[in-house]
Design a protein around this motif. Sequence first.
Motif, PDB file in Angstrom:
ATOM      1  N   TRP A 134      65.983  52.867  47.554  1.00 40.73           N
ATOM      2  CA  TRP A 134      67.436  52.876  47.733  1.00 40.73           C
ATOM      3  C   TRP A 134      67.838  51.806  48.761  1.00 40.73           C
ATOM      4  CZ3 TRP A 134      71.826  54.046  45.688  1.00 40.73           C
ATOM      5  CH2 TRP A 134      72.974  53.976  46.479  1.00 40.73           C
ATOM      6  N   SER A 135      67.115  51.737  49.856  1.00 40.20           N
ATOM      7  CA  SER A 135      67.417  50.781  50.913  1.00 40.20           C
ATOM      8  C   SER A 135      67.270  49.344  50.448  1.00 40.20           C
ATOM      9  CB  SER A 135      66.500  51.013  52.117  1.00 40.20           C
ATOM     10  OG  SER A 135      66.687  52.304  52.626  1.00 40.20           O
ATOM     11  N   GLU A 136      66.298  49.092  49.571  1.00 42.76           N
ATOM     12  CA  GLU A 136      66.023  47.739  49.100  1.00 42.76           C
ATOM     13  C   GLU A 136      66.970  47.276  47.996  1.00 42.76           C
ATOM     14  OE1 GLU A 136      61.938  47.680  47.886  1.00 42.76           O
ATOM     15  OE2 GLU A 136      61.240  48.261  49.885  1.00 42.76           O
ATOM     16  N   ASN A 137      67.183  48.127  46.990  1.00 45.14           N
ATOM     17  CA  ASN A 137      67.954  47.653  45.825  1.00 45.14           C
ATOM     18  C   ASN A 137      68.792  48.740  45.172  1.00 45.14           C
ATOM     19  OD1 ASN A 137      66.191  49.234  44.425  1.00 45.14           O
ATOM     20  ND2 ASN A 137      65.050  47.562  43.508  1.00 45.14           N
ATOM     21  N   LYS A 138      69.247  49.706  45.953  1.00 43.29           N
ATOM     22  CA  LYS A 138      70.066  50.813  45.445  1.00 43.29           C
ATOM     23  C   LYS A 138      69.320  51.693  44.450  1.00 43.29           C
ATOM     24  CE  LYS A 138      73.555  49.666  47.946  1.00 43.29           C
ATOM     25  NZ  LYS A 138      73.581  50.212  49.259  1.00 43.29           N
ATOM     26  N   GLY A 139      68.002  51.681  44.498  1.00 45.17           N
ATOM     27  CA  GLY A 139      67.206  52.649  43.757  1.00 45.17           C
ATOM     28  C   GLY A 139      66.816  52.306  42.344  1.00 45.17           C
TER      29      GLY A 139
ATOM     30  N   ARG B 140      73.335  55.369  40.801  1.00 41.30           N
ATOM     31  CA  ARG B 140      74.186  56.512  41.152  1.00 41.30           C
ATOM     32  C   ARG B 140      73.371  57.803  41.201  1.00 41.30           C
ATOM     33  NH1 ARG B 140      79.573  57.606  41.464  1.00 41.30           N
ATOM     34  NH2 ARG B 140      80.174  59.772  41.101  1.00 41.30           N
ATOM     35  N   CYS B 141      72.498  57.993  40.222  1.00 40.57           N
ATOM     36  CA  CYS B 141      71.673  59.206  40.186  1.00 40.57           C
ATOM     37  C   CYS B 141      70.687  59.248  41.349  1.00 40.57           C
ATOM     38  CB  CYS B 141      70.956  59.319  38.846  1.00 40.57           C
ATOM     39  SG  CYS B 141      72.059  59.753  37.491  1.00 40.57           S
ATOM     40  N   VAL B 142      70.126  58.113  41.722  1.00 40.50           N
ATOM     41  CA  VAL B 142      69.233  58.067  42.883  1.00 40.50           C
ATOM     42  C   VAL B 142      70.019  58.434  44.135  1.00 40.50           C
ATOM     43  CG1 VAL B 142      67.822  56.580  44.364  1.00 40.50           C
ATOM     44  CG2 VAL B 142      67.597  56.429  41.876  1.00 40.50           C
TER      45      VAL B 142
ATOM     46  N   ASN C 267      78.055  70.426  48.328  1.00 45.01           N
ATOM     47  CA  ASN C 267      78.028  71.789  47.810  1.00 45.01           C
ATOM     48  C   ASN C 267      78.013  71.708  46.278  1.00 45.01           C
ATOM     49  OD1 ASN C 267      80.719  71.648  46.781  1.00 45.01           O
ATOM     50  ND2 ASN C 267      81.517  72.202  48.790  1.00 45.01           N
ATOM     51  N   THR C 268      77.983  72.825  45.618  1.00 45.84           N
ATOM     52  CA  THR C 268      77.864  72.847  44.162  1.00 45.84           C
ATOM     53  C   THR C 268      79.029  72.142  43.477  1.00 45.84           C
ATOM     54  OG1 THR C 268      76.632  74.920  44.304  1.00 45.84           O
ATOM     55  CG2 THR C 268      77.531  74.339  42.154  1.00 45.84           C
ATOM     56  N   LEU C 269      80.242  72.391  43.933  1.00 47.98           N
ATOM     57  CA  LEU C 269      81.403  71.751  43.308  1.00 47.98           C
ATOM     58  C   LEU C 269      81.409  70.240  43.535  1.00 47.98           C
ATOM     59  CD1 LEU C 269      84.211  74.358  44.022  1.00 47.98           C
ATOM     60  CD2 LEU C 269      83.062  73.878  41.856  1.00 47.98           C
ATOM     61  N   GLU C 270      81.034  69.818  44.723  1.00 51.17           N
ATOM     62  CA  GLU C 270      80.942  68.374  44.998  1.00 51.17           C
ATOM     63  C   GLU C 270      79.875  67.730  44.124  1.00 51.17           C
ATOM     64  OE1 GLU C 270      82.199  68.194  49.704  1.00 51.17           O
ATOM     65  OE2 GLU C 270      80.155  68.784  49.178  1.00 51.17           O
ATOM     66  N   LEU C 271      78.733  68.393  43.987  1.00 49.35           N
ATOM     67  CA  LEU C 271      77.657  67.874  43.151  1.00 49.35           C
ATOM     68  C   LEU C 271      78.111  67.748  41.703  1.00 49.35           C
ATOM     69  CD1 LEU C 271      74.753  66.968  42.666  1.00 49.35           C
ATOM     70  CD2 LEU C 271      74.104  69.387  42.574  1.00 49.35           C
ATOM     71  N   LEU C 272      78.774  68.752  41.197  1.00 50.75           N
ATOM     72  CA  LEU C 272      79.285  68.709  39.834  1.00 50.75           C
ATOM     73  C   LEU C 272      80.241  67.536  39.654  1.00 50.75           C
ATOM     74  CD1 LEU C 272      79.428  70.000  37.039  1.00 50.75           C
ATOM     75  CD2 LEU C 272      81.262  71.461  37.900  1.00 50.75           C
ATOM     76  N   SER C 273      81.108  67.319  40.614  1.00 48.15           N
ATOM     77  CA  SER C 273      82.041  66.200  40.554  1.00 48.15           C
ATOM     78  C   SER C 273      81.291  64.862  40.565  1.00 48.15           C
ATOM     79  CB  SER C 273      83.015  66.268  41.734  1.00 48.15           C
ATOM     80  OG  SER C 273      83.854  65.147  41.728  1.00 48.15           O
ATOM     81  N   MET C 274      80.273  64.752  41.400  1.00 49.79           N
ATOM     82  CA  MET C 274      79.483  63.519  41.463  1.00 49.79           C
ATOM     83  C   MET C 274      78.821  63.205  40.127  1.00 49.79           C
ATOM     84  SD  MET C 274      77.457  63.875  45.025  1.00 49.79           S
ATOM     85  CE  MET C 274      78.270  64.309  46.535  1.00 49.79           C
ATOM     86  N   LEU C 275      78.374  64.251  39.451  1.00 49.85           N
ATOM     87  CA  LEU C 275      77.658  64.073  38.190  1.00 49.85           C
ATOM     88  C   LEU C 275      78.586  63.814  37.005  1.00 49.85           C
ATOM     89  CD1 LEU C 275      75.007  66.886  38.622  1.00 49.85           C
ATOM     90  CD2 LEU C 275      74.568  64.413  38.677  1.00 49.85           C
ATOM     91  N   THR C 276      79.839  64.218  37.102  1.00 49.92           N
ATOM     92  CA  THR C 276      80.735  64.129  35.943  1.00 49.92           C
ATOM     93  C   THR C 276      81.855  63.113  36.102  1.00 49.92           C
ATOM     94  OG1 THR C 276      82.080  65.968  36.789  1.00 49.92           O
ATOM     95  CG2 THR C 276      80.280  66.507  35.240  1.00 49.92           C
ATOM     96  N   THR C 277      81.940  62.459  37.247  1.00 50.78           N
ATOM     97  CA  THR C 277      82.970  61.450  37.444  1.00 50.78           C
ATOM     98  C   THR C 277      82.335  60.157  37.938  1.00 50.78           C
ATOM     99  OG1 THR C 277      83.412  61.947  39.778  1.00 50.78           O
ATOM    100  CG2 THR C 277      84.604  63.265  38.130  1.00 50.78           C
ATOM    101  N   THR C 278      83.156  59.171  38.139  1.00 49.41           N
ATOM    102  CA  THR C 278      82.671  57.905  38.696  1.00 49.41           C
ATOM    103  C   THR C 278      83.268  57.687  40.081  1.00 49.41           C
ATOM    104  OG1 THR C 278      84.448  56.703  37.599  1.00 49.41           O
ATOM    105  CG2 THR C 278      82.313  56.829  36.445  1.00 49.41           C
ATOM    106  N   SER C 279      83.694  58.762  40.732  1.00 53.02           N
ATOM    107  CA  SER C 279      84.287  58.658  42.063  1.00 53.02           C
ATOM    108  C   SER C 279      83.262  58.135  43.063  1.00 53.02           C
ATOM    109  CB  SER C 279      84.815  60.017  42.515  1.00 53.02           C
ATOM    110  OG  SER C 279      83.761  60.948  42.579  1.00 53.02           O
ATOM    111  N   ASP C 280      83.770  57.592  44.154  1.00 51.43           N
ATOM    112  CA  ASP C 280      82.890  57.090  45.199  1.00 51.43           C
ATOM    113  C   ASP C 280      82.053  58.223  45.769  1.00 51.43           C
ATOM    114  OD1 ASP C 280      83.883  54.537  44.897  1.00 51.43           O
ATOM    115  OD2 ASP C 280      85.307  54.705  46.563  1.00 51.43           O
ATOM    116  N   LEU C 281      80.823  57.902  46.137  1.00 53.11           N
ATOM    117  CA  LEU C 281      79.918  58.898  46.705  1.00 53.11           C
ATOM    118  C   LEU C 281      79.917  58.794  48.221  1.00 53.11           C
ATOM    119  CD1 LEU C 281      76.931  58.510  44.218  1.00 53.11           C
ATOM    120  CD2 LEU C 281      78.752  60.221  44.188  1.00 53.11           C
TER     121      LEU C 281
END
Length: 147
Positions: free
Chosen positions: A83-88, A107-109, A125-139
């Motif tokens: 991740w540090s070298e090339n975003k995973g 993104r998955c890494v 938390n679970t809701l944040e994780l779900l949002s991360m997996l189903t949207t393209t919002s900033d992490l």
Amino acid sequence: MNPKISDFGLARMYQGTEYQDNTRRVVGTLGYMAPEYAWTGVFSEKSDIYSYGVLLLEIISGEKISRFSHAGKTLLAYAWDFWSENKGTNLLDQVVTNSCCPSEVSRCVQIGLLCVQHQPAERPNTLELLSMLTTTSDLHHLNNPHL
């Protein structure tokens, strides 16, 4: 690849109004257990998030956490280095490299590393994780999970 998902669901053992609980004895598979649970028996929703992050990094890399050692590093440390070298993107299992979008892998890494943060408060938390997996919002900003 046969991911092991039997370590999920410990958080369902506590009452819905509680943030965390403590077990009489620690159960689970080393490597998948959140540090706070493995050391003290304290578990919460964030313990399951940690286990999910490990599983996600295993799927991406094609490596099992229990068998992984590269230059004396764990899978989580190895993922952080990539991740540090090339975003995973170089963490991806070479067998599936040509069938994946580099930005999705990255993104998955990042999501996997967010889930395995050492401090439970730094994990989604679970809701944040779900949002991360189903949207393209900033992490969220990512820290080395071992600090």
